[in-house]
Design a protein around this motif. Structure first.
Motif, short mmCIF file in Angstrom:
data_model
loop_
_atom_site.label_atom_id
_atom_site.label_comp_id
_atom_site.label_asym_id
_atom_site.label_seq_id
_atom_site.Cartn_x
_atom_site.Cartn_y
_atom_site.Cartn_z
N PRO A 125 0.84 -1.22 0.00
CA PRO A 125 0.00 0.00 0.00
C PRO A 125 0.86 1.25 0.00
N ASP A 126 0.28 2.34 -0.49
CA ASP A 126 1.03 3.59 -0.61
C ASP A 126 1.19 4.32 0.72
N GLY A 127 0.68 3.76 1.79
CA GLY A 127 0.83 4.39 3.09
C GLY A 127 -0.48 4.87 3.66
N SER A 128 -1.42 5.16 2.79
CA SER A 128 -2.75 5.51 3.28
C SER A 128 -3.55 4.21 3.31
N MET A 129 -3.36 3.44 4.37
CA MET A 129 -3.89 2.09 4.47
C MET A 129 -5.40 2.02 4.18
N LYS A 130 -6.10 3.11 4.36
CA LYS A 130 -7.54 3.11 4.13
C LYS A 130 -7.87 3.23 2.63
N SER A 131 -6.92 3.69 1.85
CA SER A 131 -7.17 3.86 0.41
C SER A 131 -6.80 2.58 -0.33
N SER A 132 -7.09 2.56 -1.59
CA SER A 132 -6.72 1.40 -2.39
C SER A 132 -5.45 1.66 -3.18
N GLY A 133 -4.75 2.74 -2.85
CA GLY A 133 -3.51 3.07 -3.55
C GLY A 133 -2.45 2.02 -3.31
N VAL A 134 -1.74 1.65 -4.36
CA VAL A 134 -0.69 0.66 -4.25
C VAL A 134 0.62 1.30 -4.66
N LEU A 135 1.62 1.20 -3.80
CA LEU A 135 2.94 1.74 -4.07
C LEU A 135 3.63 0.91 -5.15
N THR A 136 3.62 -0.40 -4.96
CA THR A 136 4.28 -1.31 -5.90
C THR A 136 3.88 -2.74 -5.58
N GLN A 137 4.31 -3.66 -6.40
CA GLN A 137 4.19 -5.08 -6.08
C GLN A 137 5.61 -5.58 -5.95
N ALA A 138 5.93 -6.16 -4.79
CA ALA A 138 7.30 -6.54 -4.50
C ALA A 138 7.33 -7.59 -3.40
N PRO A 139 8.51 -8.18 -3.15
CA PRO A 139 8.64 -9.13 -2.05
C PRO A 139 8.42 -8.45 -0.69
N VAL A 140 7.65 -9.13 0.16
CA VAL A 140 7.40 -8.66 1.52
C VAL A 140 7.86 -9.77 2.47
N MET A 141 8.81 -9.43 3.33
CA MET A 141 9.31 -10.37 4.32
C MET A 141 8.39 -10.32 5.54
N SER A 142 8.11 -11.48 6.11
CA SER A 142 7.25 -11.53 7.29
C SER A 142 7.58 -12.77 8.11
N ASN A 143 6.93 -12.89 9.24
CA ASN A 143 7.08 -14.07 10.11
C ASN A 143 8.54 -14.38 10.45
N VAL A 144 9.32 -13.32 10.69
CA VAL A 144 10.71 -13.50 11.10
C VAL A 144 10.71 -13.79 12.60
N ALA A 145 11.30 -14.92 12.96
CA ALA A 145 11.35 -15.29 14.38
C ALA A 145 12.59 -16.14 14.64
N VAL A 146 13.14 -15.99 15.84
CA VAL A 146 14.27 -16.79 16.29
C VAL A 146 13.83 -17.45 17.60
N GLY A 147 14.11 -18.74 17.74
CA GLY A 147 13.77 -19.46 18.96
C GLY A 147 14.41 -18.82 20.17
N ARG A 148 13.70 -18.83 21.28
CA ARG A 148 14.16 -18.16 22.50
C ARG A 148 15.56 -18.58 22.93
N LYS A 149 15.84 -19.87 22.88
CA LYS A 149 17.15 -20.31 23.37
C LYS A 149 18.28 -20.10 22.36
N PHE A 150 17.93 -19.56 21.18
CA PHE A 150 18.94 -19.33 20.15
C PHE A 150 19.17 -17.84 19.88
N ARG A 151 18.59 -16.98 20.69
CA ARG A 151 18.71 -15.54 20.46
C ARG A 151 20.07 -15.01 20.88
N ARG A 152 20.37 -13.83 20.38
CA ARG A 152 21.62 -13.12 20.65
C ARG A 152 22.84 -13.84 20.08
#
Length: 193
Positions: free
Chosen positions: A76-103
């Protein structure tokens, strides 16, 4: 593999979630989160969907230590309420590291792995992500890795497991960040990298 990823993600993200999440999930919370996470992973990364991957990092014992998803989607172009689209591109999500493997630098490693995948497998020169602004450690990591803020949504909501055993929707500020991998001589010369 989706079952295993779901269980890992529920423990790594939802238990003690940034913003006041319960330190220990009740059985009811766990079941509900596992069901919704399973449905989300299947919708986003399952089946024959092209341009969507869930990457899992494992240790030498075969245990999942970190994960990250990436899918090509509309930004989205930033105005989440509008239907404006900035671009179509890769979106990274669900990044997680197990608790005992952090740092141990695993979050940085898996983000770089996603970036490499996006470039080599899909041929994109940028990647986007959404992160809760209150997750300061994640925002700081993404900035360190070259992501810049594009816009923020002050009216976003997130689910939060509470110590009372409930799952509540709470307000949050969502930040969209973007990293251009740059690359060429011309981009550097023109100051756009």
């Amino acid at each position: 593999a989706v079952d295993e990823a779901r269980d890992f993600f529920v423990d790594a993200l939802w238990t003690g979630k940034v913003g006041g999440g319960a330190k220990k999930l009740t059985e009811s919370q766990r079941r509900s989160l596992e069901q919704s996470q399973f449905a989300e992973f299947n919708r986003r990364y399952g089946g024959k969907r092209r341009n969507a991957e869930l990457l899992l990092a494992r240790n030498s014992q075969g245990e999942i230590v970190a994960c990250a998803g990436v899918e090509v989607d509309r930004i989205p172009d930033g105005s989440m309420k509008s239907s404006g689209v900035l671009t179509q591109a890769p979106v990274m999500s669900n990044v997680a590291v197990g608790r005992k493997f952090r740092r141990r630098g695993l979050a940085e490693q898996i983000v770089k792995e996603v970036e490499s995948f996006v470039q080599s497998e899909w041929g994109y020169e940028s990647c986007y992500l959404y992160v809760e602004e209150r997750n300061r450690a994640a925002v700081k990591l993404y900035q360190k890795l070259g992501y810049r803020r594009i816009w923020r949504d002050n009216d976003a909501t997130t689910m939060l497991p509470t110590d009372s055993g409930r799952l509540m929707n709470r307000g949050t500020v969502l930040v969209c960040m973007e990293k251009s991998f740059g690359g060429g001589f011309w981009e550097s010369l023109l100051g756009r990298s």
